[in-house]
Design a protein around this motif. Structure first.
Motif, PDB file in Angstrom:
ATOM      1  N   GLU A   1      -0.580 -11.089 -37.376  1.00  0.00           N
ATOM      2  CA  GLU A   1      -1.055 -11.410 -36.049  1.00  0.00           C
ATOM      3  C   GLU A   1      -0.205 -12.518 -35.433  1.00  0.00           C
ATOM      4  O   GLU A   1       0.120 -12.493 -34.257  1.00  0.00           O
ATOM      5  CB  GLU A   1      -2.520 -11.851 -36.108  1.00  0.00           C
ATOM      6  CG  GLU A   1      -3.458 -10.711 -36.526  1.00  0.00           C
ATOM      7  CD  GLU A   1      -4.906 -11.128 -36.487  1.00  0.00           C
ATOM      8  OE1 GLU A   1      -5.165 -12.275 -36.068  1.00  0.00           O
ATOM      9  OE2 GLU A   1      -5.773 -10.322 -36.872  1.00  0.00           O
ATOM     10  N   THR A   2       0.163 -13.498 -36.250  1.00  0.00           N
ATOM     11  CA  THR A   2       1.033 -14.553 -35.757  1.00  0.00           C
ATOM     12  C   THR A   2       2.379 -13.985 -35.354  1.00  0.00           C
ATOM     13  O   THR A   2       2.944 -14.348 -34.330  1.00  0.00           O
ATOM     14  CB  THR A   2       1.224 -15.630 -36.850  1.00  0.00           C
ATOM     15  OG1 THR A   2      -0.048 -16.112 -37.240  1.00  0.00           O
ATOM     16  CG2 THR A   2       2.056 -16.776 -36.329  1.00  0.00           C
ATOM     17  N   SER A   3       2.883 -13.051 -36.173  1.00  0.00           N
ATOM     18  CA  SER A   3       4.164 -12.447 -35.862  1.00  0.00           C
ATOM     19  C   SER A   3       4.120 -11.720 -34.530  1.00  0.00           C
ATOM     20  O   SER A   3       5.058 -11.761 -33.759  1.00  0.00           O
ATOM     21  CB  SER A   3       4.565 -11.483 -36.995  1.00  0.00           C
ATOM     22  OG  SER A   3       5.777 -10.838 -36.697  1.00  0.00           O
ATOM     23  N   ASN A   4       2.986 -11.036 -34.244  1.00  0.00           N
ATOM     24  CA  ASN A   4       2.873 -10.312 -32.987  1.00  0.00           C
ATOM     25  C   ASN A   4       2.840 -11.254 -31.797  1.00  0.00           C
ATOM     26  O   ASN A   4       3.204 -10.886 -30.693  1.00  0.00           O
ATOM     27  CB  ASN A   4       1.600  -9.443 -33.000  1.00  0.00           C
ATOM     28  CG  ASN A   4       1.734  -8.264 -33.961  1.00  0.00           C
ATOM     29  OD1 ASN A   4       2.841  -7.863 -34.272  1.00  0.00           O
ATOM     30  ND2 ASN A   4       0.607  -7.729 -34.415  1.00  0.00           N
ATOM     31  N   GLN A   5       2.369 -12.469 -32.016  1.00  0.00           N
ATOM     32  CA  GLN A   5       2.285 -13.426 -30.938  1.00  0.00           C
ATOM     33  C   GLN A   5       3.631 -14.100 -30.687  1.00  0.00           C
ATOM     34  O   GLN A   5       3.838 -14.681 -29.636  1.00  0.00           O
ATOM     35  CB  GLN A   5       1.228 -14.484 -31.267  1.00  0.00           C
ATOM     36  CG  GLN A   5      -0.195 -13.903 -31.345  1.00  0.00           C
ATOM     37  CD  GLN A   5      -1.200 -14.910 -31.849  1.00  0.00           C
ATOM     38  OE1 GLN A   5      -0.844 -16.058 -32.124  1.00  0.00           O
ATOM     39  NE2 GLN A   5      -2.444 -14.505 -31.979  1.00  0.00           N
ATOM     40  N   SER A   6       4.529 -14.039 -31.641  1.00  0.00           N
ATOM     41  CA  SER A   6       5.834 -14.670 -31.484  1.00  0.00           C
ATOM     42  C   SER A   6       6.742 -13.785 -30.642  1.00  0.00           C
ATOM     43  O   SER A   6       6.662 -12.560 -30.684  1.00  0.00           O
ATOM     44  CB  SER A   6       6.481 -14.907 -32.858  1.00  0.00           C
ATOM     45  OG  SER A   6       5.661 -15.723 -33.653  1.00  0.00           O
ATOM     46  N   ARG A   7       7.624 -14.431 -29.906  1.00  0.00           N
ATOM     47  CA  ARG A   7       8.617 -13.690 -29.143  1.00  0.00           C
ATOM     48  C   ARG A   7       9.907 -13.691 -29.958  1.00  0.00           C
ATOM     49  O   ARG A   7      10.525 -14.741 -30.154  1.00  0.00           O
ATOM     50  CB  ARG A   7       8.840 -14.360 -27.776  1.00  0.00           C
ATOM     51  CG  ARG A   7       9.982 -13.750 -26.973  1.00  0.00           C
ATOM     52  CD  ARG A   7       9.658 -12.356 -26.488  1.00  0.00           C
ATOM     53  NE  ARG A   7      10.808 -11.749 -25.842  1.00  0.00           N
ATOM     54  CZ  ARG A   7      11.140 -11.907 -24.559  1.00  0.00           C
ATOM     55  NH1 ARG A   7      10.379 -12.679 -23.791  1.00  0.00           N
ATOM     56  NH2 ARG A   7      12.183 -11.307 -24.051  1.00  0.00           N
TER      57      ARG A   7
ATOM     58  N   ILE B   1      10.478 -16.976 -42.136  1.00  0.00           N
ATOM     59  CA  ILE B   1       9.731 -18.067 -41.503  1.00  0.00           C
ATOM     60  C   ILE B   1       9.360 -17.800 -40.050  1.00  0.00           C
ATOM     61  O   ILE B   1       8.847 -18.689 -39.372  1.00  0.00           O
ATOM     62  CB  ILE B   1      10.532 -19.392 -41.585  1.00  0.00           C
ATOM     63  CG1 ILE B   1      11.808 -19.314 -40.748  1.00  0.00           C
ATOM     64  CG2 ILE B   1      10.833 -19.748 -43.030  1.00  0.00           C
ATOM     65  CD1 ILE B   1      12.579 -20.635 -40.707  1.00  0.00           C
ATOM     66  N   LYS B   2       9.569 -16.592 -39.561  1.00  0.00           N
ATOM     67  CA  LYS B   2       9.382 -16.326 -38.129  1.00  0.00           C
ATOM     68  C   LYS B   2       7.956 -16.555 -37.653  1.00  0.00           C
ATOM     69  O   LYS B   2       7.731 -16.893 -36.482  1.00  0.00           O
ATOM     70  CB  LYS B   2       9.821 -14.903 -37.798  1.00  0.00           C
ATOM     71  CG  LYS B   2       9.010 -13.817 -38.489  1.00  0.00           C
ATOM     72  CD  LYS B   2       9.578 -12.438 -38.185  1.00  0.00           C
ATOM     73  CE  LYS B   2       8.768 -11.338 -38.874  1.00  0.00           C
ATOM     74  NZ  LYS B   2       9.369  -9.999 -38.618  1.00  0.00           N
ATOM     75  N   THR B   3       6.971 -16.394 -38.549  1.00  0.00           N
ATOM     76  CA  THR B   3       5.586 -16.550 -38.114  1.00  0.00           C
ATOM     77  C   THR B   3       5.224 -18.001 -37.796  1.00  0.00           C
ATOM     78  O   THR B   3       4.158 -18.261 -37.248  1.00  0.00           O
ATOM     79  CB  THR B   3       4.617 -16.026 -39.194  1.00  0.00           C
ATOM     80  OG1 THR B   3       4.869 -16.701 -40.433  1.00  0.00           O
ATOM     81  CG2 THR B   3       4.800 -14.524 -39.385  1.00  0.00           C
TER      82      THR B   3
END
Length: 453
Positions: free
Chosen positions: A115-121, A176-178
């Motif tokens: 979910e965090t990954s989906n929120q990241s651009r 580490i993208k999240t």
């Protein structure tokens, strides 16, 4: 610090930012606000304001008055703990009291990182596709710690061509993208102007906004985004900003503004990180890293034992000789891949037979890779390299002064520049530093010695 971060996140929905982190670390080390402000490059008044809000948050969560004066004492007397169970649920507590329940927003993020990954651009438009990755666990752990824990603002990821900087940085992003709101990967291989680079970055943050013409205004806007959001920006092929035929790190005409860009990123207070992939250390990084712990260099070396995976993938035989082959080609992934293909085509994959050749063999593709770096050298650097290629043993500076026909100033500047290009190997013996070339560079330089002159 993990405990404090969990507390603040549970109460505010936000992790500790760079300055809050610096305040807590400084407090634990007994530093005054003035010292913390100096290290963070902000005013003491701003540190006091942020600290006041931070102590207020911790006081509300822990149920007692927390101040800079008593924070260390409270930590010492409290039984703080962080629990992560096998089911994936986690919480933090003090004196057997659960402060952050397992249903908190913090735990939900840990249980569902996608979910965090989906929120990241994520903008990796310039990044190449990576088909294989070998080893580098220690390097990844080190870089991750520098970025997430130490909050470095600039990291120069350095290494000779083919050593794997791009591959490592892309795997690091995946790992580490999240933790970031924005992850951006621009390439500088075509030497874009600073105006072009800033314009591209600003358009990612605000696609519909008008981009100002002034570089100073563009830079100010970018800094606002780096403060507002947690961003990871990886600039690849930074060496393309530098001139050929000049000492290492000398910008091309018209590209000098990048020095201002990197300096601003390193000195301003923000919560983001800029990674510079480069063949040679930028001068401003060399100048700043000695006095600013938020700026660091990471030199990427041999792939080590993981290099055997490359040879296994190429289906070479004589596994007992693989370590020798890897050491000969300095554990450089690209050099090994090119050599492995040569062994497969001409030696039927037999490594032992290849190693019986009298001289080290350089594949044409490998020579072309080395050409890209050597065409950048100055005449004094070429003279030093030629001399070192003909030495059978490492030599010290006094010996080079006698054998290389250069003034003391030219020789020292050339040696310093070659070091920043990562083309020298050094060895300390007693109180003397000895210099040499690695086994791959030696035959290459000998073969082109006449042309270099």
């Amino acid at each position: 610090m993990k405990f404090a971060d969990e507390l603040v996140f549970a109460h505010t929905g936000k992790h500790l930012d760079y300055l809050q982190d610096a305040i807590l670390r400084g407090t634990l080390q007994g530093e005054k606000y003035g010292k913390i402000a100096e290290e963070a490059h902000v005013s003491e008044g701003h540190v006091r304001d942020i600290a006041y809000e931070l102590w207020k948050i911790l006081s509300e969560v822990l149920g007692e008055d927390i101040t800079k004066a008593n924070f260390r004492a409270i930590l010492k007397r409290g039984n703080f703990y962080y629990v992560s169970s096998a089911s994936g649920k986690s919480f933090v507590g003090i004196n057997n009291v659960n402060i952050c329940p397992e249903t908190s927003q913090s735990t939900q993020v840990k249980q569902q990182p996608q979910e965090t990954s989906n929120q990241s651009r994520i903008d990796l438009g310039d990044a190449p596709e990576i088909f294989s990755f070998y080893g580098r666990k220690d390097e990844l752990a080190n870089l991750e710690n520098w970025i997430l824990q130490d909050r470095c603002r600039i990291i120069a990821l350095l290494g000779i061509n083919g050593i794997g900087k791009t591959t490592l940085s892309l795997r690091l992003i995946e790992q580490i993208k999240t933790h970031f709101d924005y992850v951006i990967y621009p390439s500088l291989r075509f030497s874009p102007s600073l105006n072009g680079t800033l314009t591209n970055l600003l358009q990612i943050f605000s696609p519909e906004a008008d981009i100002p013409d002034s570089i100073e205004t563009q830079l100010s806007q970018l800094m606002d985004y780096l403060r507002k959001y947690r961003c990871l920006i990886v600039l690849d092929d930074v060496q393309m900003l530098f001139s050929e035929g000049q000492l290492a790190g000398q910008y091309k005409s018209g590209y000098e503004d990048y020095r201002l860009f990197f300096k601003r990123i390193s000195e301003a207070c923000h919560q983001s990180c800029l990674v510079l992939n480069c063949w040679e250390k930028p001068r401003e990084v060399a100048e700043i890293e000695t006095k600013n712990n938020c700026v660091r260099s990471f030199v990427l070396g041999s792939l080590g034992i993981a290099a055997k995976e490359i040879l296994r993938y190429q289906k070479l035989s004589d596994e007992d000789c693989w370590e020798t082959l890897s050491d000969t080609y300095q554990g450089n992934p690209l050099w090994l891949e090119l050599t492995a293909i040569l062994i497969q085509e001409l030696f039927g994959g037999r490594v032992e037979e290849f190693l019986q050749c009298d001289a080290l063999i350089l594949d044409d593709s490998l020579k072309a890779q080395l050409d890209q770096q050597f065409q950048r050298l100055t005449q004094p650097e070429q003279a030093v390299m030629t001399q070192l290629a003909n030495e059978s043993e490492p030599v010290a500076l006094p010996q080079l002064f006698q054998t290389v026909q250069l003034s003391a100033s030219d020789l020292l500047n050339a040696m310093r520049s070659l070091g920043r290009r990562l083309l020298l190997e050094t060895k300390e013996q007693g109180k003397t530093t000895f210099f040499s070339l690695n086994p791959v560079l030696k035959p290459y330089v000998k073969n082109i010695g006449i042309a270099l002159k």
